[in-house]
Scaffold this active site. Structure first.
Site, mmCIF file in Angstrom:
data_model
loop_
_atom_site.group_PDB
_atom_site.id
_atom_site.type_symbol
_atom_site.label_atom_id
_atom_site.label_comp_id
_atom_site.label_asym_id
_atom_site.label_seq_id
_atom_site.Cartn_x
_atom_site.Cartn_y
_atom_site.Cartn_z
ATOM 1 C CB ALA A 14 39.095 40.649 49.142
ATOM 2 C CB ALA A 16 36.892 33.581 47.470
ATOM 3 C CB VAL A 59 34.199 45.309 42.241
ATOM 4 C CG1 VAL A 59 33.698 44.807 40.743
ATOM 5 C CG2 VAL A 59 35.015 45.918 41.945
ATOM 6 C CG ASN A 80 41.040 38.197 42.220
ATOM 7 O OD1 ASN A 80 42.140 37.821 41.914
ATOM 8 N ND2 ASN A 80 40.285 38.232 43.222
ATOM 9 C CE1 TYR A 145 36.438 34.689 33.188
ATOM 10 C CE2 TYR A 145 38.114 33.545 32.130
ATOM 11 C CZ TYR A 145 37.298 33.900 33.093
ATOM 12 O OH TYR A 145 38.603 34.407 34.379
ATOM 13 C CE LYS A 149 39.170 37.182 33.663
ATOM 14 N NZ LYS A 149 39.627 38.408 34.929
HETATM 15 N N1 LIG Z 1 40.568 30.174 39.189
HETATM 16 C C1 LIG Z 1 41.367 30.228 37.568
HETATM 17 O O1 LIG Z 1 40.914 28.597 37.529
HETATM 18 C C2 LIG Z 1 41.568 31.542 37.348
HETATM 19 C C3 LIG Z 1 42.385 31.680 36.012
HETATM 20 C C4 LIG Z 1 42.321 32.110 35.252
HETATM 21 C C5 LIG Z 1 41.800 33.757 35.327
HETATM 22 N N2 LIG Z 1 41.367 33.137 37.438
HETATM 23 C C6 LIG Z 1 40.630 35.035 37.515
HETATM 24 O O2 LIG Z 1 41.223 35.177 39.013
HETATM 25 C C7 LIG Z 1 40.681 36.091 39.522
HETATM 26 C C8 LIG Z 1 39.868 35.044 40.862
HETATM 27 O O3 LIG Z 1 39.471 34.348 40.559
HETATM 28 P P1 LIG Z 1 39.250 32.780 42.179
HETATM 29 O O4 LIG Z 1 39.386 31.587 40.932
HETATM 30 O O5 LIG Z 1 40.144 33.510 42.444
HETATM 31 O O6 LIG Z 1 37.179 33.179 41.482
HETATM 32 P P2 LIG Z 1 36.446 32.865 42.911
HETATM 33 O O7 LIG Z 1 37.304 32.128 44.393
HETATM 34 O O8 LIG Z 1 34.920 32.714 42.881
HETATM 35 O O9 LIG Z 1 36.603 34.593 43.579
HETATM 36 C C9 LIG Z 1 36.171 35.318 42.656
HETATM 37 C C10 LIG Z 1 35.892 36.427 43.967
HETATM 38 O O10 LIG Z 1 35.579 37.802 43.339
HETATM 39 C C11 LIG Z 1 34.451 38.461 44.177
HETATM 40 N N3 LIG Z 1 33.491 38.916 43.261
HETATM 41 C C12 LIG Z 1 33.114 38.615 42.510
HETATM 42 N N4 LIG Z 1 31.945 39.636 42.029
HETATM 43 C C13 LIG Z 1 32.023 40.327 42.356
HETATM 44 C C14 LIG Z 1 31.973 41.459 43.122
HETATM 45 N N5 LIG Z 1 30.214 41.927 41.529
HETATM 46 N N6 LIG Z 1 31.706 42.767 43.215
HETATM 47 C C15 LIG Z 1 33.184 42.414 44.053
HETATM 48 N N7 LIG Z 1 33.701 41.374 44.008
HETATM 49 C C16 LIG Z 1 33.183 40.228 43.593
HETATM 50 C C17 LIG Z 1 33.506 36.986 45.134
HETATM 51 O O11 LIG Z 1 33.591 38.180 46.011
HETATM 52 P P3 LIG Z 1 31.798 38.174 46.647
HETATM 53 O O12 LIG Z 1 31.390 36.679 45.427
HETATM 54 O O13 LIG Z 1 31.939 38.172 48.064
HETATM 55 O O14 LIG Z 1 31.557 39.543 46.131
HETATM 56 C C18 LIG Z 1 34.856 37.084 44.872
HETATM 57 O O15 LIG Z 1 36.650 37.202 46.644
HETATM 58 C C19 LIG Z 1 39.303 36.492 38.477
HETATM 59 O O16 LIG Z 1 39.631 37.028 37.929
HETATM 60 C C20 LIG Z 1 39.302 35.336 36.906
HETATM 61 O O17 LIG Z 1 38.678 35.639 36.345
HETATM 62 C C21 LIG Z 1 41.004 32.531 38.114
#
Ligand SMILES: NC(=O)c1ccc[n+]([C@@H]2O[C@H](COP(=O)([O-])OP(=O)(O)OC[C@H]3O[C@@H](n4cnc5c(N)ncnc54)[C@H](OP(=O)(O)O)[C@@H]3O)[C@@H](O)[C@H]2O)c1
Length: 248
Positions: A14, A16, A59, A80, A145, A149
Protein backbone atom coordinates in the site's frame (compact mmCIF):
# COMPACT_ATOMS: atom_id res chain seq x y z
CA UNK A 1 -24.36 -1.04 -3.13
CA UNK A 2 -22.04 -3.46 -1.35
CA UNK A 3 -19.69 -0.68 -0.25
CA UNK A 4 -22.28 0.02 2.42
CA UNK A 5 -22.19 -3.67 3.42
CA UNK A 6 -18.44 -3.58 3.98
CA UNK A 7 -16.64 -1.83 6.83
CA UNK A 8 -12.99 -2.89 6.70
CA UNK A 9 -10.30 -3.57 4.12
CA UNK A 10 -6.71 -4.80 4.13
CA UNK A 11 -4.54 -3.60 1.23
CA UNK A 12 -1.03 -5.04 0.84
CA UNK A 13 1.71 -3.21 -1.01
CA UNK A 14 0.00 0.00 0.00
CA UNK A 15 2.96 2.38 0.18
CA UNK A 16 3.12 3.10 -3.56
CA UNK A 17 1.56 2.66 -6.96
CA UNK A 18 -1.64 0.67 -7.34
CA UNK A 19 -1.88 -0.22 -3.64
CA UNK A 20 -1.72 3.42 -2.49
CA UNK A 21 -4.36 4.37 -5.07
CA UNK A 22 -6.63 1.55 -3.85
CA UNK A 23 -6.25 2.76 -0.26
CA UNK A 24 -7.21 6.27 -1.32
CA UNK A 25 -10.17 5.02 -3.40
CA UNK A 26 -11.56 2.79 -0.63
CA UNK A 27 -11.17 5.55 1.96
CA UNK A 28 -13.33 7.75 -0.29
CA UNK A 29 -16.08 5.13 0.18
CA UNK A 30 -15.79 5.42 3.96
CA UNK A 31 -14.09 2.04 4.41
CA UNK A 32 -11.69 1.55 7.36
CA UNK A 33 -8.58 0.70 5.38
CA UNK A 34 -5.56 -1.07 6.84
CA UNK A 35 -2.54 -0.33 4.65
CA UNK A 36 0.37 -2.76 4.78
CA UNK A 37 3.87 -2.32 3.32
CA UNK A 38 7.46 -2.09 4.53
CA UNK A 39 8.05 1.65 3.97
CA UNK A 40 6.94 3.26 7.24
CA UNK A 41 7.44 6.86 6.05
CA UNK A 42 5.40 6.43 2.88
CA UNK A 43 2.64 4.72 4.86
CA UNK A 44 2.64 7.49 7.47
CA UNK A 45 2.23 10.08 4.69
CA UNK A 46 -0.59 8.02 3.17
CA UNK A 47 -2.27 7.73 6.56
CA UNK A 48 -2.01 11.50 7.11
CA UNK A 49 -3.54 12.11 3.67
CA UNK A 50 -6.28 9.46 3.64
CA UNK A 51 -6.93 8.43 7.24
CA UNK A 52 -5.95 4.83 6.60
CA UNK A 53 -4.38 2.72 9.37
CA UNK A 54 -0.72 2.03 8.61
CA UNK A 55 1.00 -1.29 9.24
CA UNK A 56 4.70 -1.10 8.47
CA UNK A 57 5.23 -4.79 7.93
CA UNK A 58 6.71 -7.20 5.43
CA UNK A 59 3.90 -9.20 3.88
CA UNK A 60 6.05 -12.31 4.27
CA UNK A 61 6.05 -11.83 8.07
CA UNK A 62 3.75 -14.74 8.85
CA UNK A 63 3.51 -13.96 12.57
CA UNK A 64 2.69 -10.32 11.77
CA UNK A 65 -0.08 -11.02 9.26
CA UNK A 66 -1.45 -13.75 11.51
CA UNK A 67 -1.66 -11.26 14.39
CA UNK A 68 -3.24 -8.53 12.26
CA UNK A 69 -5.86 -10.78 10.67
CA UNK A 70 -6.67 -12.13 14.13
CA UNK A 71 -7.34 -8.60 15.41
CA UNK A 72 -9.51 -7.27 12.57
CA UNK A 73 -12.39 -8.91 10.67
CA UNK A 74 -11.64 -7.90 7.11
CA UNK A 75 -14.52 -7.56 4.63
CA UNK A 76 -12.23 -6.68 1.72
CA UNK A 77 -8.78 -8.17 1.10
CA UNK A 78 -6.67 -6.63 -1.66
CA UNK A 79 -3.61 -8.80 -2.36
CA UNK A 80 -1.54 -6.27 -4.26
CA UNK A 81 2.07 -6.45 -2.97
CA UNK A 82 4.25 -7.74 -5.76
CA UNK A 83 7.87 -7.80 -6.88
CA UNK A 84 9.79 -8.84 -9.95
CA UNK A 85 13.42 -9.69 -10.68
CA UNK A 86 13.50 -9.89 -14.48
CA UNK A 87 16.14 -12.24 -15.84
CA UNK A 88 16.07 -15.07 -18.39
CA UNK A 89 15.13 -18.20 -16.47
CA UNK A 90 18.25 -20.01 -17.69
CA UNK A 91 20.21 -17.50 -15.62
CA UNK A 92 17.79 -17.38 -12.65
CA UNK A 93 19.20 -16.65 -9.20
CA UNK A 94 18.02 -18.85 -6.31
CA UNK A 95 17.25 -15.88 -4.05
CA UNK A 96 15.15 -14.20 -6.76
CA UNK A 97 12.99 -17.30 -7.12
CA UNK A 98 12.51 -17.45 -3.34
CA UNK A 99 11.66 -13.74 -3.10
CA UNK A 100 9.04 -13.87 -5.85
CA UNK A 101 7.45 -17.03 -4.48
CA UNK A 102 7.43 -15.58 -0.94
CA UNK A 103 5.94 -12.16 -1.81
CA UNK A 104 3.83 -12.82 -4.92
CA UNK A 105 2.45 -16.21 -3.93
CA UNK A 106 3.15 -17.57 -0.45
CA UNK A 107 1.96 -14.37 1.30
CA UNK A 108 -1.23 -14.33 -0.78
CA UNK A 109 -1.97 -17.96 0.06
CA UNK A 110 -1.45 -17.27 3.76
CA UNK A 111 -3.59 -14.12 3.74
CA UNK A 112 -6.40 -15.96 1.97
CA UNK A 113 -6.03 -18.82 4.46
CA UNK A 114 -6.25 -16.35 7.35
CA UNK A 115 -9.04 -14.10 6.04
CA UNK A 116 -11.39 -16.05 3.75
CA UNK A 117 -12.77 -18.50 6.36
CA UNK A 118 -14.08 -15.52 8.37
CA UNK A 119 -15.68 -14.07 5.25
CA UNK A 120 -17.34 -17.41 4.58
CA UNK A 121 -18.70 -17.71 8.11
CA UNK A 122 -19.98 -14.10 8.03
CA UNK A 123 -21.40 -14.69 4.52
CA UNK A 124 -19.77 -11.43 3.42
CA UNK A 125 -16.47 -10.55 1.78
CA UNK A 126 -14.55 -9.63 -1.33
CA UNK A 127 -11.05 -10.78 -2.25
CA UNK A 128 -9.22 -8.78 -4.90
CA UNK A 129 -6.10 -10.47 -6.24
CA UNK A 130 -3.77 -8.44 -8.43
CA UNK A 131 -2.08 -10.78 -10.87
CA UNK A 132 -0.83 -9.53 -14.24
CA UNK A 133 -1.22 -10.21 -17.93
CA UNK A 134 1.93 -12.27 -17.23
CA UNK A 135 -0.44 -14.76 -15.59
CA UNK A 136 -2.04 -15.60 -18.91
CA UNK A 137 0.39 -14.75 -21.69
CA UNK A 138 3.94 -15.70 -22.44
CA UNK A 139 6.35 -12.93 -23.31
CA UNK A 140 10.01 -12.32 -22.64
CA UNK A 141 10.87 -11.38 -19.10
CA UNK A 142 10.86 -13.53 -16.08
CA UNK A 143 9.36 -17.01 -15.96
CA UNK A 144 9.25 -17.02 -12.17
CA UNK A 145 7.08 -13.88 -12.18
CA UNK A 146 4.79 -15.49 -14.79
CA UNK A 147 4.59 -18.67 -12.69
CA UNK A 148 3.69 -16.84 -9.47
CA UNK A 149 1.08 -14.69 -11.20
CA UNK A 150 -0.44 -17.70 -12.99
CA UNK A 151 -0.75 -19.35 -9.59
CA UNK A 152 -2.63 -16.29 -8.30
CA UNK A 153 -4.94 -16.56 -11.27
CA UNK A 154 -5.80 -20.18 -10.49
CA UNK A 155 -6.06 -19.45 -6.77
CA UNK A 156 -8.64 -16.77 -7.57
CA UNK A 157 -10.77 -19.30 -9.45
CA UNK A 158 -10.35 -21.94 -6.77
CA UNK A 159 -11.38 -19.56 -3.99
CA UNK A 160 -14.74 -19.22 -5.72
CA UNK A 161 -15.16 -22.99 -5.44
CA UNK A 162 -13.98 -23.07 -1.83
CA UNK A 163 -16.46 -20.32 -0.86
CA UNK A 164 -19.28 -21.75 -2.97
CA UNK A 165 -22.71 -21.05 -1.55
CA UNK A 166 -21.64 -18.00 0.44
CA UNK A 167 -21.58 -14.34 -0.59
CA UNK A 168 -17.82 -14.15 -0.86
CA UNK A 169 -16.74 -12.55 -4.11
CA UNK A 170 -13.35 -12.94 -5.77
CA UNK A 171 -11.98 -10.65 -8.44
CA UNK A 172 -8.69 -11.18 -10.24
CA UNK A 173 -7.26 -7.99 -11.72
CA UNK A 174 -4.78 -8.58 -14.57
CA UNK A 175 -3.00 -5.33 -15.39
CA UNK A 176 -0.82 -4.75 -18.40
CA UNK A 177 1.60 -1.86 -18.10
CA UNK A 178 0.51 0.73 -15.54
CA UNK A 179 2.33 4.02 -14.95
CA UNK A 180 3.78 3.30 -11.52
CA UNK A 181 7.30 3.22 -10.08
CA UNK A 182 7.43 -0.57 -10.35
CA UNK A 183 9.92 -0.30 -13.21
CA UNK A 184 12.17 1.94 -11.14
CA UNK A 185 11.82 -0.47 -8.21
CA UNK A 186 12.69 -3.45 -10.42
CA UNK A 187 15.34 -2.03 -12.76
CA UNK A 188 16.65 0.96 -10.78
CA UNK A 189 15.48 4.55 -10.91
CA UNK A 190 17.10 6.23 -13.92
CA UNK A 191 16.08 8.42 -16.86
CA UNK A 192 16.76 5.45 -19.18
CA UNK A 193 14.28 3.24 -17.33
CA UNK A 194 11.68 6.02 -17.34
CA UNK A 195 12.23 6.45 -21.07
CA UNK A 196 11.99 2.69 -21.71
CA UNK A 197 8.78 2.05 -19.77
CA UNK A 198 6.87 5.27 -19.13
CA UNK A 199 7.78 8.43 -21.03
CA UNK A 200 5.80 8.99 -24.20
CA UNK A 201 3.48 6.00 -23.70
CA UNK A 202 -0.27 6.33 -23.07
CA UNK A 203 -0.66 4.20 -19.95
CA UNK A 204 -3.36 3.56 -17.34
CA UNK A 205 -2.60 5.30 -14.06
CA UNK A 206 -2.72 3.54 -10.69
CA UNK A 207 -6.05 5.26 -9.97
CA UNK A 208 -7.55 3.72 -13.15
CA UNK A 209 -6.87 0.28 -11.65
CA UNK A 210 -8.27 1.42 -8.29
CA UNK A 211 -11.41 2.68 -10.03
CA UNK A 212 -11.85 -0.72 -11.72
CA UNK A 213 -11.50 -2.41 -8.33
CA UNK A 214 -14.07 -0.02 -6.86
CA UNK A 215 -16.41 -0.87 -9.74
CA UNK A 216 -16.13 -4.60 -8.95
CA UNK A 217 -16.75 -3.99 -5.25
CA UNK A 218 -19.67 -1.62 -5.88
CA UNK A 219 -21.47 -4.13 -8.11
CA UNK A 220 -24.66 -5.55 -6.58
CA UNK A 221 -23.94 -8.36 -4.14
CA UNK A 222 -25.54 -10.80 -6.60
CA UNK A 223 -22.80 -9.94 -9.11
CA UNK A 224 -19.27 -11.40 -8.99
CA UNK A 225 -16.84 -9.84 -11.43
CA UNK A 226 -14.31 -12.65 -11.59
CA UNK A 227 -11.66 -11.37 -13.93
CA UNK A 228 -10.62 -8.01 -15.35
CA UNK A 229 -7.78 -7.66 -17.86
CA UNK A 230 -6.75 -4.00 -18.05
CA UNK A 231 -4.07 -3.01 -20.54
CA UNK A 232 -3.11 0.20 -22.25
CA UNK A 233 -5.15 0.55 -25.44
CA UNK A 234 -1.85 0.71 -27.27
CA UNK A 235 -0.53 -2.54 -25.77
CA UNK A 236 -1.27 -6.10 -26.91
CA UNK A 237 0.13 -9.18 -25.19
CA UNK A 238 1.23 -12.37 -26.87
CA UNK A 239 3.19 -13.28 -29.95
CA UNK A 240 4.52 -16.27 -31.81
CA UNK A 241 8.13 -17.19 -32.53
CA UNK A 242 9.28 -20.03 -34.78
CA UNK A 243 12.99 -20.78 -34.97
CA UNK A 244 14.89 -22.89 -37.53
CA UNK A 245 17.03 -25.56 -35.85
CA UNK A 246 20.15 -24.25 -37.62
CA UNK A 247 19.43 -20.80 -36.16
CA UNK A 248 19.24 -19.21 -39.63
N1 LIG B 1 2.64 -1.50 -12.76
C1 LIG B 1 2.48 -2.43 -13.67
O1 LIG B 1 2.76 -2.23 -14.86
C2 LIG B 1 1.92 -3.78 -13.27
C3 LIG B 1 1.55 -4.66 -14.29
C4 LIG B 1 1.03 -5.91 -13.97
C5 LIG B 1 0.90 -6.27 -12.64
N2 LIG B 1 1.28 -5.41 -11.66
C6 LIG B 1 1.13 -5.86 -10.27
O2 LIG B 1 0.44 -4.88 -9.52
C7 LIG B 1 0.88 -4.92 -8.16
C8 LIG B 1 1.28 -3.51 -7.73
O3 LIG B 1 2.26 -3.03 -8.62
P1 LIG B 1 2.75 -1.51 -8.65
O4 LIG B 1 2.98 -1.18 -10.08
O5 LIG B 1 1.89 -0.66 -7.82
O6 LIG B 1 4.19 -1.72 -7.95
P2 LIG B 1 5.12 -0.74 -7.07
O7 LIG B 1 4.86 0.69 -7.40
O8 LIG B 1 6.51 -1.29 -7.19
O9 LIG B 1 4.56 -1.01 -5.59
C9 LIG B 1 4.74 -2.27 -5.02
C10 LIG B 1 4.20 -2.23 -3.61
O10 LIG B 1 4.42 -3.53 -3.03
C11 LIG B 1 5.04 -3.33 -1.78
N3 LIG B 1 5.87 -4.48 -1.42
C12 LIG B 1 6.88 -5.03 -2.10
N4 LIG B 1 7.43 -6.03 -1.40
C13 LIG B 1 6.73 -6.11 -0.24
C14 LIG B 1 6.84 -6.92 0.91
N5 LIG B 1 7.77 -7.88 1.02
N6 LIG B 1 5.97 -6.71 1.93
C15 LIG B 1 5.03 -5.74 1.85
N7 LIG B 1 4.88 -4.94 0.78
C16 LIG B 1 5.74 -5.12 -0.25
C17 LIG B 1 5.85 -2.05 -1.91
O11 LIG B 1 6.01 -1.42 -0.66
P3 LIG B 1 7.33 -1.48 0.25
O12 LIG B 1 8.51 -1.46 -0.66
O13 LIG B 1 7.16 -0.25 1.09
O14 LIG B 1 7.21 -2.73 1.04
C18 LIG B 1 4.89 -1.21 -2.75
O15 LIG B 1 3.95 -0.58 -1.91
C19 LIG B 1 2.01 -5.93 -8.12
O16 LIG B 1 1.52 -7.17 -7.66
C20 LIG B 1 2.46 -6.06 -9.57
O17 LIG B 1 3.01 -7.32 -9.84
C21 LIG B 1 1.79 -4.17 -11.94
Amino acid sequence: MPFSDYRTALVTGASAGIGAAVVERLRREGIEVHALARSADALAALAARTGCIAHAMDVTDLAGITRLTGEVEFDILVNNAGVDRPRPFLKAEAEDIDLLVDVNLRAVLHLCRLVVPGMVSRDRGHVINISSIAAAYNFGGNSTYHATKAAISMLSRQLRIDAFGRRVRVTEICPGRVATDIFAHVHGDSPEIHERFIRGFELPEAMDIADAIAFAIAAPVAVNIGHMEITPTLQVPGGLSTARPDGA
